[in-house]
Design a protein around this motif. Structure first.
Motif, PDB file in Angstrom:
ATOM      1  N   PHE A  30       0.855  -1.188   0.000  1.00 65.69           N
ATOM      2  CA  PHE A  30       0.000   0.000   0.000  1.00 65.69           C
ATOM      3  C   PHE A  30       0.887   1.233   0.000  1.00 65.69           C
ATOM      4  CE2 PHE A  30      -2.407   3.415   2.054  1.00 65.69           C
ATOM      5  CZ  PHE A  30      -3.523   3.438   1.239  1.00 65.69           C
ATOM      6  N   PHE A  32       1.211   5.012   0.620  1.00 62.76           N
ATOM      7  CA  PHE A  32       0.495   6.076   1.306  1.00 62.76           C
ATOM      8  C   PHE A  32       0.487   7.372   0.495  1.00 62.76           C
ATOM      9  CE2 PHE A  32       1.245   3.134   4.737  1.00 62.76           C
ATOM     10  CZ  PHE A  32       0.065   3.205   5.458  1.00 62.76           C
ATOM     11  N   ASN A  34       0.148   7.652  -2.914  1.00 67.86           N
ATOM     12  CA  ASN A  34      -0.901   7.618  -3.939  1.00 67.86           C
ATOM     13  C   ASN A  34      -2.164   6.894  -3.468  1.00 67.86           C
ATOM     14  OD1 ASN A  34      -0.105   4.952  -3.963  1.00 67.86           O
ATOM     15  ND2 ASN A  34       0.647   4.959  -6.057  1.00 67.86           N
ATOM     16  N   GLU A  35      -2.128   6.354  -2.252  1.00 67.22           N
ATOM     17  CA  GLU A  35      -3.262   5.648  -1.645  1.00 67.22           C
ATOM     18  C   GLU A  35      -3.790   4.530  -2.534  1.00 67.22           C
ATOM     19  OE1 GLU A  35      -6.120   8.579  -0.378  1.00 67.22           O
ATOM     20  OE2 GLU A  35      -4.797   9.294   1.216  1.00 67.22           O
ATOM     21  N   GLU A  36      -2.861   3.699  -3.037  1.00 66.70           N
ATOM     22  CA  GLU A  36      -3.239   2.577  -3.894  1.00 66.70           C
ATOM     23  C   GLU A  36      -2.532   1.308  -3.431  1.00 66.70           C
ATOM     24  OE1 GLU A  36      -2.414   3.483  -7.961  1.00 66.70           O
ATOM     25  OE2 GLU A  36      -3.842   5.129  -8.021  1.00 66.70           O
ATOM     26  N   TRP A  37      -3.188   0.181  -3.671  1.00 65.29           N
ATOM     27  CA  TRP A  37      -2.619  -1.131  -3.394  1.00 65.29           C
ATOM     28  C   TRP A  37      -2.025  -1.711  -4.667  1.00 65.29           C
ATOM     29  CZ3 TRP A  37      -1.956  -3.546   1.173  1.00 65.29           C
ATOM     30  CH2 TRP A  37      -2.688  -3.109   2.269  1.00 65.29           C
TER      31      TRP A  37
END
Length: 178
Positions: A30, A32, A34-37
């Motif tokens: 994850f 932080f 770009n807040e993507e998995w």
């Protein structure tokens, strides 16, 4: 007992057992920023952050150690990156266009130029160097830049890991028969 996790450089790494696996066979990351998995098929049973040498180390299920993250240089030399866009149609794939300008929207570390190459129908038309932060400068194309599709190729050497590319654009006039 079958998971491991670590936090390193604004990312959370998590190894887990997927499906019917009895040992960790996937890694979820994850970001932080770009807040993507992102999910990878990496096997690993332990992780260690080595802050003094700036490494994230993965203990593999095979008994070997793997460096997952280790800074933004390759033995002190900036890492070269190259990105190519897809082919964009002008007005449509069947019509010719007169291409006038192109621009590259990017955020660059101080002193690091980005080389932007503009192609029309697979032929290199213009190469420019972009320096600065989100300049969005229109780069004039040579007179008579006709074609049906365009793309760009972007190249940078960045040992800070701070380059961000937001987009590319072309300004053109569709040429249609009347």
């Amino acid at each position: 007992e079958q998971i491991s996790a670590a936090y390193f450089k604004s990312k959370y790494y998590f190894c887990y057992c997927a499906g019917t696996a009895t040992t960790p066979n996937r890694m979820a990351v994850f970001g932080f920023d770009n807040e993507e998995w992102a999910i990878y098929d990496h096997e690993g049973s332990s992780m260690l952050v080595e802050a003094d040498i700036d490494y994230l180390t993965l203990g593999g299920n095979d008994g070997f150690l793997y460096r997952i993250e280790d800074g933004v240089t390759d033995d002190g030399v900036a890492i070269s990156a190259e990105a190519r866009t897809k082919d964009f149609a002008g007005g449509s794939y069947n019509s010719r266009n007169l291409f006038l300008y192109f621009k590259t929207d990017a955020k660059l570390p101080d002193g690091y130029p980005l080389t932007s190459k503009f192609y029309i129908d697979y032929e290199l038309i213009r190469t420019t160097e972009i320096i600065g932060d989100r300049t969005n400068i229109l780069n004039h194309l040579p007179e008579g830049s006709f074609g049906t599709k365009w793309r760009t190729q972007l190249t940078i050497d960045d040992d800070k890991g701070e380059t961000e590319i937001y987009g590319v654009a072309a300004i053109f006039i569709p040429l249609n028969a009347s």
